[in-house]
Design a protein around this motif. Structure first.
Motif, PDB file in Angstrom:
ATOM      1  N   LEU A   1      13.388 -28.338  29.038  1.00  0.00           N
ATOM      2  CA  LEU A   1      13.481 -27.288  30.041  1.00  0.00           C
ATOM      3  C   LEU A   1      14.560 -26.283  29.651  1.00  0.00           C
ATOM      4  O   LEU A   1      15.637 -26.653  29.178  1.00  0.00           O
ATOM      5  N   ARG A   2      14.256 -25.014  29.885  1.00  0.00           N
ATOM      6  CA  ARG A   2      15.220 -23.929  29.699  1.00  0.00           C
ATOM      7  C   ARG A   2      15.619 -23.456  31.081  1.00  0.00           C
ATOM      8  O   ARG A   2      14.764 -23.028  31.874  1.00  0.00           O
ATOM      9  N   ILE A   3      16.915 -23.530  31.404  1.00  0.00           N
ATOM     10  CA  ILE A   3      17.384 -23.237  32.756  1.00  0.00           C
ATOM     11  C   ILE A   3      18.423 -22.120  32.727  1.00  0.00           C
ATOM     12  O   ILE A   3      19.283 -22.074  31.850  1.00  0.00           O
ATOM     13  N   LYS A   4      18.333 -21.240  33.715  1.00  0.00           N
ATOM     14  CA  LYS A   4      19.297 -20.145  33.860  1.00  0.00           C
ATOM     15  C   LYS A   4      19.880 -20.165  35.268  1.00  0.00           C
ATOM     16  O   LYS A   4      19.147 -20.282  36.252  1.00  0.00           O
ATOM     17  N   LEU A   5      21.202 -20.068  35.349  1.00  0.00           N
ATOM     18  CA  LEU A   5      21.891 -19.949  36.625  1.00  0.00           C
ATOM     19  C   LEU A   5      22.496 -18.562  36.741  1.00  0.00           C
ATOM     20  O   LEU A   5      23.113 -18.066  35.789  1.00  0.00           O
TER      21      LEU A   5
ATOM     22  N   ALA B   1       5.824 -22.297  30.176  1.00  0.00           N
ATOM     23  CA  ALA B   1       5.774 -21.557  28.915  1.00  0.00           C
ATOM     24  C   ALA B   1       5.084 -22.337  27.809  1.00  0.00           C
ATOM     25  O   ALA B   1       5.136 -21.940  26.645  1.00  0.00           O
ATOM     26  N   ARG B   2       4.418 -23.436  28.134  1.00  0.00           N
ATOM     27  CA  ARG B   2       3.727 -24.230  27.122  1.00  0.00           C
ATOM     28  C   ARG B   2       2.475 -23.497  26.621  1.00  0.00           C
ATOM     29  O   ARG B   2       1.782 -22.849  27.406  1.00  0.00           O
ATOM     30  N   PRO B   3       2.167 -23.608  25.333  1.00  0.00           N
ATOM     31  CA  PRO B   3       0.949 -22.962  24.811  1.00  0.00           C
ATOM     32  C   PRO B   3      -0.326 -23.474  25.499  1.00  0.00           C
ATOM     33  O   PRO B   3      -1.235 -22.703  25.771  1.00  0.00           O
TER      34      PRO B   3
ATOM     35  N   GLU C   1       9.367 -25.711  28.544  1.00  0.00           N
ATOM     36  CA  GLU C   1       9.032 -25.537  27.130  1.00  0.00           C
ATOM     37  C   GLU C   1       8.126 -26.662  26.630  1.00  0.00           C
ATOM     38  O   GLU C   1       7.272 -26.436  25.769  1.00  0.00           O
ATOM     39  N   SER C   2       8.307 -27.872  27.154  1.00  0.00           N
ATOM     40  CA  SER C   2       7.393 -28.979  26.841  1.00  0.00           C
ATOM     41  C   SER C   2       7.419 -29.982  27.981  1.00  0.00           C
ATOM     42  O   SER C   2       8.439 -30.131  28.667  1.00  0.00           O
ATOM     43  N   TYR C   3       6.288 -30.643  28.179  1.00  0.00           N
ATOM     44  CA  TYR C   3       6.159 -31.641  29.249  1.00  0.00           C
ATOM     45  C   TYR C   3       4.923 -32.469  28.926  1.00  0.00           C
ATOM     46  O   TYR C   3       3.795 -31.983  29.046  1.00  0.00           O
ATOM     47  N   TRP C   4       5.129 -33.736  28.492  1.00  0.00           N
ATOM     48  CA  TRP C   4       3.996 -34.525  28.016  1.00  0.00           C
ATOM     49  C   TRP C   4       4.230 -36.008  28.278  1.00  0.00           C
ATOM     50  O   TRP C   4       5.338 -36.522  28.090  1.00  0.00           O
ATOM     51  N   ASN C   5       3.164 -36.706  28.695  1.00  0.00           N
ATOM     52  CA  ASN C   5       3.217 -38.137  29.004  1.00  0.00           C
ATOM     53  C   ASN C   5       2.015 -38.835  28.368  1.00  0.00           C
ATOM     54  O   ASN C   5       0.889 -38.339  28.471  1.00  0.00           O
ATOM     55  N   GLU C   6       2.258 -39.979  27.737  1.00  0.00           N
ATOM     56  CA  GLU C   6       1.170 -40.679  27.045  1.00  0.00           C
ATOM     57  C   GLU C   6       1.167 -42.170  27.356  1.00  0.00           C
ATOM     58  O   GLU C   6       2.225 -42.784  27.519  1.00  0.00           O
ATOM     59  N   ALA C   7      -0.040 -42.714  27.419  1.00  0.00           N
ATOM     60  CA  ALA C   7      -0.255 -44.156  27.503  1.00  0.00           C
ATOM     61  C   ALA C   7      -1.276 -44.510  26.426  1.00  0.00           C
ATOM     62  O   ALA C   7      -2.429 -44.088  26.510  1.00  0.00           O
ATOM     63  N   VAL C   8      -0.839 -45.249  25.404  1.00  0.00           N
ATOM     64  CA  VAL C   8      -1.713 -45.584  24.280  1.00  0.00           C
ATOM     65  C   VAL C   8      -1.910 -47.097  24.245  1.00  0.00           C
ATOM     66  O   VAL C   8      -0.942 -47.858  24.083  1.00  0.00           O
ATOM     67  N   ALA C   9      -3.147 -47.533  24.431  1.00  0.00           N
ATOM     68  CA  ALA C   9      -3.451 -48.955  24.462  1.00  0.00           C
ATOM     69  C   ALA C   9      -3.475 -49.534  23.058  1.00  0.00           C
ATOM     70  O   ALA C   9      -4.100 -48.981  22.150  1.00  0.00           O
TER      71      ALA C   9
ATOM     72  N   THR D   1      19.536 -25.393  27.650  1.00  0.00           N
ATOM     73  CA  THR D   1      18.268 -26.030  27.290  1.00  0.00           C
ATOM     74  C   THR D   1      18.510 -27.527  27.254  1.00  0.00           C
ATOM     75  O   THR D   1      19.392 -28.007  26.530  1.00  0.00           O
ATOM     76  N   VAL D   2      17.777 -28.257  28.066  1.00  0.00           N
ATOM     77  CA  VAL D   2      17.980 -29.698  28.177  1.00  0.00           C
ATOM     78  C   VAL D   2      16.657 -30.419  27.921  1.00  0.00           C
ATOM     79  O   VAL D   2      15.581 -29.878  28.178  1.00  0.00           O
ATOM     80  N   ALA D   3      16.762 -31.644  27.434  1.00  0.00           N
ATOM     81  CA  ALA D   3      15.566 -32.421  27.133  1.00  0.00           C
ATOM     82  C   ALA D   3      15.773 -33.862  27.560  1.00  0.00           C
ATOM     83  O   ALA D   3      16.895 -34.379  27.584  1.00  0.00           O
ATOM     84  N   GLY D   4      14.692 -34.507  27.909  1.00  0.00           N
ATOM     85  CA  GLY D   4      14.722 -35.919  28.263  1.00  0.00           C
ATOM     86  C   GLY D   4      13.497 -36.611  27.703  1.00  0.00           C
ATOM     87  O   GLY D   4      12.435 -35.990  27.557  1.00  0.00           O
ATOM     88  N   GLU D   5      13.635 -37.881  27.376  1.00  0.00           N
ATOM     89  CA  GLU D   5      12.491 -38.646  26.872  1.00  0.00           C
ATOM     90  C   GLU D   5      12.704 -40.127  27.111  1.00  0.00           C
ATOM     91  O   GLU D   5      13.836 -40.587  27.278  1.00  0.00           O
ATOM     92  N   GLY D   6      11.605 -40.845  27.150  1.00  0.00           N
ATOM     93  CA  GLY D   6      11.682 -42.285  27.338  1.00  0.00           C
ATOM     94  C   GLY D   6      10.432 -42.958  26.817  1.00  0.00           C
ATOM     95  O   GLY D   6       9.368 -42.335  26.703  1.00  0.00           O
TER      96      GLY D   6
END
Length: 212
Positions: A147-151, A56-58, A126-134, A163-168
């Motif tokens: 992520l939006r999850i339905k059971l 569902a990301r733009p 809803e969002s999914y992004w990974n970055e490496a900035v030198a 709706t759950v989110a993770g980041e690092g």
């Protein structure tokens, strides 16, 4: 005269920068589950049929980027599995299996075979992004997802939404794409861990703990 020389030097510098610039590469980025925090096992786990996640990301064209140091080159990261939907779905399936759930995959609009599943899981990215900035002497990494999850419990047709989110984030002196793949897996593992931690098994169904 000095002003003219300075302008000339600046002009040459600008030309050199342009010469270094480029469209960058398109690089497949996988998800590394090897270092995901230990997945807690679920007792008497019901059978789950997973429907491929909807993206569902733009902007669905990439899942991240790498910004090179000084140079204006930016590489694009694309899913190693072919699409964000396939990559996230595979991760969810593997994570659930690690937790002890028998898992099958069913296509959108279809129903699992009779007796093959107790719960249907669908979801949206809803969002999914990974970055490496030198930077000078290091590369800064970041990964995030939402992520939006339905059971749907087949026994009583009850539903649960979450709706759950993770980041690092992390820093490395010498960058390798495996570093970002590992961080990607850790961030996705956060999301799935939070999702399962709020559920309990009730009569071959998955219910929110606040209701159980």
């Amino acid at each position: 005269m000095k002003h003219a020389i300075l302008l000339s030097v600046l002009g040459v510098g600008a030309m050199l920068l342009v010469g270094c610039a480029g469209p960058g590469e398109t690089i497949p980025l996988a998800v590394d589950m090897k270092n995901v925090q230990a997945v807690p096992k679920v007792r008497n786990a019901p059978r789950i049929a997973v429907v491929p996640f909807e993206d569902a990301r733009p902007d669905k064209s990439a899942i991240g980027r790498r910004q090179h140091y000084v140079e204006t080159v930016v590489d694009r990261y694309v899913p190693a599995e072919g699409s964000a939907s396939e990559q996230i779905t595979k991760f969810v399936v593997n994570y659930l299996k690690e937790a002890g759930f028998p898992v099958t995959i069913v296509q959108p609009g279809t129903q699992p075979d009779v007796g093959s599943a107790d719960v249907i899981l669908t979801g949206q990215i809803e969002s999914y992004w990974n970055e490496a900035v030198a930077r000078f002497g290091r590369t800064e990494l970041s990964s995030k997802n939402r992520l939006r999850i339905k059971l749907t419990n087949l026994a009583d047709n009850s539903t649960t939404f979450a709706t759950v989110a993770g980041e690092g984030t992390s820093k490395v002196v010498t960058f390798d794409i495996s570093d970002l793949a590992q961080l990607d897996g850790e961030a996705l593992g956060q999301s799935l861990g939070r999702f399962l931690s709020d559920l309990s098994v009730v009569n071959r169904a998955l219910k929110p703990k606040r209701e159980g």
